[in-house]
Design an enzyme around this catalytic site. Sequence first.
Site, mmCIF file in Angstrom:
data_model
loop_
_atom_site.group_PDB
_atom_site.id
_atom_site.type_symbol
_atom_site.label_atom_id
_atom_site.label_comp_id
_atom_site.label_asym_id
_atom_site.label_seq_id
_atom_site.Cartn_x
_atom_site.Cartn_y
_atom_site.Cartn_z
ATOM 1 N N THR A 62 0.847 -1.185 0.000
ATOM 2 C CA THR A 62 0.000 0.000 0.000
ATOM 3 C C THR A 62 0.886 1.240 0.000
ATOM 4 O O THR A 62 2.125 1.137 -0.077
ATOM 5 C CB THR A 62 -0.994 -0.021 1.187
ATOM 6 O OG1 THR A 62 -1.937 1.032 1.038
ATOM 7 C CG2 THR A 62 -0.295 0.086 2.523
ATOM 8 N N LYS A 66 3.950 1.516 -3.692
ATOM 9 C CA LYS A 66 3.515 0.720 -4.842
ATOM 10 C C LYS A 66 4.453 0.848 -6.044
ATOM 11 O O LYS A 66 4.743 -0.157 -6.712
ATOM 12 C CB LYS A 66 2.087 1.097 -5.234
ATOM 13 C CG LYS A 66 1.040 0.665 -4.210
ATOM 14 C CD LYS A 66 -0.370 0.929 -4.725
ATOM 15 C CE LYS A 66 -1.420 0.401 -3.762
ATOM 16 N NZ LYS A 66 -2.785 0.524 -4.320
ATOM 17 N N ASP A 103 -5.642 -3.996 -8.805
ATOM 18 C CA ASP A 103 -6.655 -2.954 -8.608
ATOM 19 C C ASP A 103 -7.639 -2.877 -9.772
ATOM 20 O O ASP A 103 -8.849 -2.714 -9.567
ATOM 21 C CB ASP A 103 -5.994 -1.598 -8.391
ATOM 22 C CG ASP A 103 -5.411 -1.440 -7.000
ATOM 23 O OD1 ASP A 103 -5.914 -2.099 -6.070
ATOM 24 O OD2 ASP A 103 -4.460 -0.659 -6.835
ATOM 25 N N ASN A 153 -9.502 16.117 -13.994
ATOM 26 C CA ASN A 153 -8.718 16.202 -12.764
ATOM 27 C C ASN A 153 -8.518 17.667 -12.407
ATOM 28 O O ASN A 153 -8.452 18.528 -13.289
ATOM 29 C CB ASN A 153 -7.355 15.525 -12.953
ATOM 30 C CG ASN A 153 -6.614 15.376 -11.634
ATOM 31 O OD1 ASN A 153 -7.144 14.798 -10.685
ATOM 32 N ND2 ASN A 153 -5.398 15.895 -11.563
ATOM 33 N N ILE A 218 -14.763 4.948 -5.594
ATOM 34 C CA ILE A 218 -13.793 4.037 -4.970
ATOM 35 C C ILE A 218 -13.699 4.246 -3.464
ATOM 36 O O ILE A 218 -13.120 3.433 -2.758
ATOM 37 C CB ILE A 218 -12.395 4.161 -5.596
ATOM 38 C CG1 ILE A 218 -11.749 5.509 -5.261
ATOM 39 C CG2 ILE A 218 -12.441 3.920 -7.095
ATOM 40 C CD1 ILE A 218 -10.251 5.520 -5.483
#
Length: 278
Positions: A62, A66, A103, A153, A218
């Site tokens: 995590t 990663k 993921d 974004n 998510i």
Amino acid sequence: MTRRACVIGWPVEHSRSPVIHRYWLNEYGIDGAYEKEAVKPANLGRFLEELSGHGYVGANVTLPHKEAALGAAGAADAAALAIGAANTLWLDEKGALHASNTDAYGFVTNLDAEAPQWNEGVGLAMVLGAGGAARAILYGLLAAGVPRILLANRTKAKAEALARVFGPQIEVIDWDERAAKLSACGLLINSTSLGMTGQPPLDIDISALPGSAIVADIVYAPLLTPLLVEAAKRGNAVVDGLGMLLHQAVPGFERWFGVRPHVTPALRAHVVATLGET
């Protein structure tokens, strides 16, 4: 011999991976263990080199490790290479470190479970955010056959850099355009932390979103984010973030412990209880 795996992070106390994997170890009667390992970034390389010496056959990874974990692995699967990060590691029979990223698998499998046939006629999807989760989601959506994806974004340059990785099927739009562009979307995904407990809310007007569209988030704390609450009120199908967390854990457990586990309502209820949700 007891097989042991762990989750590596800095910090790592927040991780729900032990709750999931320990549940499965008990469910399937496996002689195994799953631990938390708080590893400073400066110590990650040595820790992974000595993974077997620590008694582990593999690990979840995590934040913030990663990307570094992918770089430390001797071999990586297509998903990890495309996403540019690893969340699942294992040692082969020769002791070589392998990396995967589950993921995208977790996200798409959760969509399959919660919104069957979701990708039939989606046409256009919108993804909010351009971080690591967005990268995995884009990979998963394209692999599932979604033909076009709008990417928004708050920092547009970051979205543009991500779009260059995945090609012309990704169209970057201004953050301020996101509400106006929803009218043609069959799928809306929040991959940011906005709306999470302790974080600012996700400010988006979804009134233009078709009633047939699916809305996914998510975030899983809270389970029903303000975005999902609003979408459900409108009659949209909604998919929360907990299923992604549960499904992404499946391939690693199978790799380490030799049994492919099932994501069940009982597992979900068990994990929800640890989140303090009802």
